[in-house]
Design a protein around this motif. Structure first.
Motif, PDB file in Angstrom:
ATOM      1  N   GLU A   1       4.316  -8.216   3.858  1.00 28.91           N
ATOM      2  CA  GLU A   1       5.231  -7.277   3.210  1.00 28.91           C
ATOM      3  C   GLU A   1       4.705  -6.866   1.843  1.00 28.91           C
ATOM      4  OE1 GLU A   1       8.346  -4.744   2.691  1.00 28.91           O
ATOM      5  OE2 GLU A   1       7.615  -5.733   4.505  1.00 28.91           O
TER       6      GLU A   1
ATOM      7  N   ARG B   1       1.576  -6.491   1.083  1.00 28.41           N
ATOM      8  CA  ARG B   1       0.558  -5.464   1.322  1.00 28.41           C
ATOM      9  C   ARG B   1       1.195  -4.119   1.630  1.00 28.41           C
ATOM     10  NH1 ARG B   1      -3.898  -6.087   6.045  1.00 28.41           N
ATOM     11  NH2 ARG B   1      -2.015  -5.945   7.330  1.00 28.41           N
ATOM     12  N   SER B   2       2.300  -4.118   2.380  1.00 27.64           N
ATOM     13  CA  SER B   2       2.994  -2.863   2.675  1.00 27.64           C
ATOM     14  C   SER B   2       3.451  -2.188   1.393  1.00 27.64           C
ATOM     15  CB  SER B   2       4.188  -3.120   3.600  1.00 27.64           C
ATOM     16  OG  SER B   2       3.768  -3.629   4.839  1.00 27.64           O
TER      17      SER B   2
ATOM     18  N   GLU C   1       1.891   1.534  -0.506  1.00 26.18           N
ATOM     19  CA  GLU C   1       2.701   2.700  -0.844  1.00 26.18           C
ATOM     20  C   GLU C   1       2.200   3.366  -2.120  1.00 26.18           C
ATOM     21  OE1 GLU C   1       6.712   1.472  -1.137  1.00 26.18           O
ATOM     22  OE2 GLU C   1       6.982   1.196   1.031  1.00 26.18           O
TER      23      GLU C   1
ATOM     24  N   LYS D   1      -6.235   1.606   2.997  1.00 22.53           N
ATOM     25  CA  LYS D   1      -5.501   1.158   4.175  1.00 22.53           C
ATOM     26  C   LYS D   1      -5.655  -0.342   4.339  1.00 22.53           C
ATOM     27  CE  LYS D   1      -6.024   5.466   6.811  1.00 22.53           C
ATOM     28  NZ  LYS D   1      -6.506   6.059   8.091  1.00 22.53           N
ATOM     29  N   GLY D   2      -4.860  -0.880   5.252  1.00 19.11           N
ATOM     30  CA  GLY D   2      -5.000  -2.292   5.567  1.00 19.11           C
ATOM     31  C   GLY D   2      -6.332  -2.559   6.259  1.00 19.11           C
TER      32      GLY D   2
ATOM     33  N   THR E   1      -6.994  -5.335   2.107  1.00 20.01           N
ATOM     34  CA  THR E   1      -7.077  -3.874   2.165  1.00 20.01           C
ATOM     35  C   THR E   1      -8.531  -3.428   2.062  1.00 20.01           C
ATOM     36  OG1 THR E   1      -6.767  -3.750  -0.230  1.00 20.01           O
ATOM     37  CG2 THR E   1      -4.788  -3.585   1.151  1.00 20.01           C
TER      38      THR E   1
ATOM     39  N   ARG F   1      13.445  -5.968   0.240  1.00 23.29           N
ATOM     40  CA  ARG F   1      12.595  -5.767   1.413  1.00 23.29           C
ATOM     41  C   ARG F   1      12.008  -7.087   1.905  1.00 23.29           C
ATOM     42  NH1 ARG F   1       8.750  -0.604   0.933  1.00 23.29           N
ATOM     43  NH2 ARG F   1       8.013  -1.644   2.824  1.00 23.29           N
TER      44      ARG F   1
END
Length: 382
Positions: free
Chosen positions: A28, A30-31, A35, A41-42, A65, A122
């Motif tokens: 989470e 990393r998400s 943003e 990107k991952g 990432t 979150r």
């Protein structure tokens, strides 16, 4: 099992729980990171270890990432020992769902990493998804026995009140056990309607057959069982009835009355139990008609266990198997004097049950497997 082995087993369970939660929180994180710099990107995961007070946790899968700049703040730098009892950190994260600002300050203080209240929301949603996935998981198609009862824990809903948490424990024919689930009442007291909803949910989750359900004497519980599983038997907990009876009796008569009741539920055959009850009634009807009436009206449900082989009767005539689980839940949650809101209770009970799950799955109750192999245990009721 020796004391040291028990401690090591508990430490392993704690480490497994910590590993699972940290991996989910790191994903989470990393998400949230992705943003902000949309150009990256991952890029999969790498494996690392983590030193804790419970010893090293190996094989943590840490997300990364493509730009190489992301680091999961929930983890200390490599080769540094976690300065916090991570078991307490995980519990705090789960239990403090009502105050995202408090959790944000907590993590910043411990790890030196800032999480906004929105980010904390979150992160706790990840936990909520995990809880619902576990609670709604598919069940075995049959259990030989299913225990169902409630315990009461203090929750704040404006005012503080003790609210029921319903727990179910299943036993398969081979003697293995499974924590089937838990349910809260939404602020209502213990009721037969909640039990009806529980059995409906168990049917939806794939449970088709139960041989015998063991529960207390709540009005409507037996009816709720038979509506959903009409072929199941219902065993009313003998020890609940014994305790109820002794509360109604003068202290000077308790030992004698208890001995007469033991002759009923310790009988080898149903016919012997009925004869013992007739003697009990003749002796005590004049002094304690309410107690005699209770046993007479419920005798059929109290003696169901005598229809099963003697080696497993001790597991059927009482809810003791579930009582032990309830006692452990209370022990592990007693440090929380009042749950700040219903969601906090929900999350902590889940964490405790998941921590106990492996113990229940891995140990078999004596007697069941031998009887199953001999073809003496059926489970054909729907």
């Amino acid at each position: 099992m020796q004391g040291r082995e028990i401690i090591e087993k508990l430490e392993d369970l704690i480490k497994e729980a910590i590993k699972s939660v940290i991996e989910r929180l790191a994903i989470e994180e990393r998400s949230l990171y992705l943003e902000e710099p949309p150009e990256t990107k991952g890029n999969g995961f790498y494996s690392r270890s983590l030193l804790t007070k419970y010893g090293p946790i190996e094989g943590l899968m840490v997300p990364r990432t493509r730009d190489g700049n992301f680091r999961a703040q929930i983890l200390p730098p490599p080769r540094r020992r976690a300065g916090l009892d991570l078991g307490e950190a995980v519990l705090a994260l789960y239990a403090s769902g009502a105050s995202t600002r408090a959790v944000s300050r907590f993590i910043e203080t411990i790890y030196g990493a800032y999480y906004s209240p929105a980010s904390i929301s979150r992160l706790t949603e990840v936990a909520e998804d995990q809880i619902e996935s576990w609670r709604k998981r598919r069940l075995s198609e049959e259990y030989f026995a299913l225990y169902l009862d409630a315990t009461f824990l203090p929750v704040r809903r404006g005012t503080v009140a003790r609210e029921p948490v319903y727990l179910a424990l299943g036993i398969r024919r081979d003697g293995t056990r499974e924590i089937v689930g838990f349910w809260t009442s939404g602020g209502e007291g213990e009721s037969a309607l909640v039990y009806q909803e529980i059995f409906n949910e168990l049917r939806e989750r794939g449970l088709k057959r139960i041989e015998v359900v063991i529960g207390d004497g709540l009005s409507g519980l037996k009816e709720a069982v038979l509506r959903v599983y009409p072929g199941a038997r219902f065993q009313r907990c003998v020890l609940h009835s014994l305790k109820y009876s002794l509360r109604k009796v003068r202290r000077s008569h308790r030992e004698a009355l208890a001995q007469d009741l033991r002759k009923i539920y310790r009988a080898g055959r149903r016919s012997e139990a009925l004869e013992a009850f007739r003697a009990f009634k003749a002796r005590w009807q004049g002094k304690y008609p309410e107690v005699v009436k209770h046993w007479e009206e419920n005798l059929e449900d109290l003696l169901v266990f005598l229809e099963y082989p003697e080696p497993i009767r001790n597991y059927i005539y009482t809810t003791n198997q579930l009582e032990r689980l309830i006692k452990e839940v209370k022990r592990r949650t007693k440090v929380i004097e009042v749950f700040c809101e219903p969601g906090a209770l929900y999350k902590v009970v889940y964490l405790v049950l998941r921590g106990l799950e492996e113990k229940y799955r891995s140990r078999k109750l004596r007697g069941f497997e031998d009887l199953m192999e001999e073809g003496l245990l059926s489970c054909g009721h729907s």
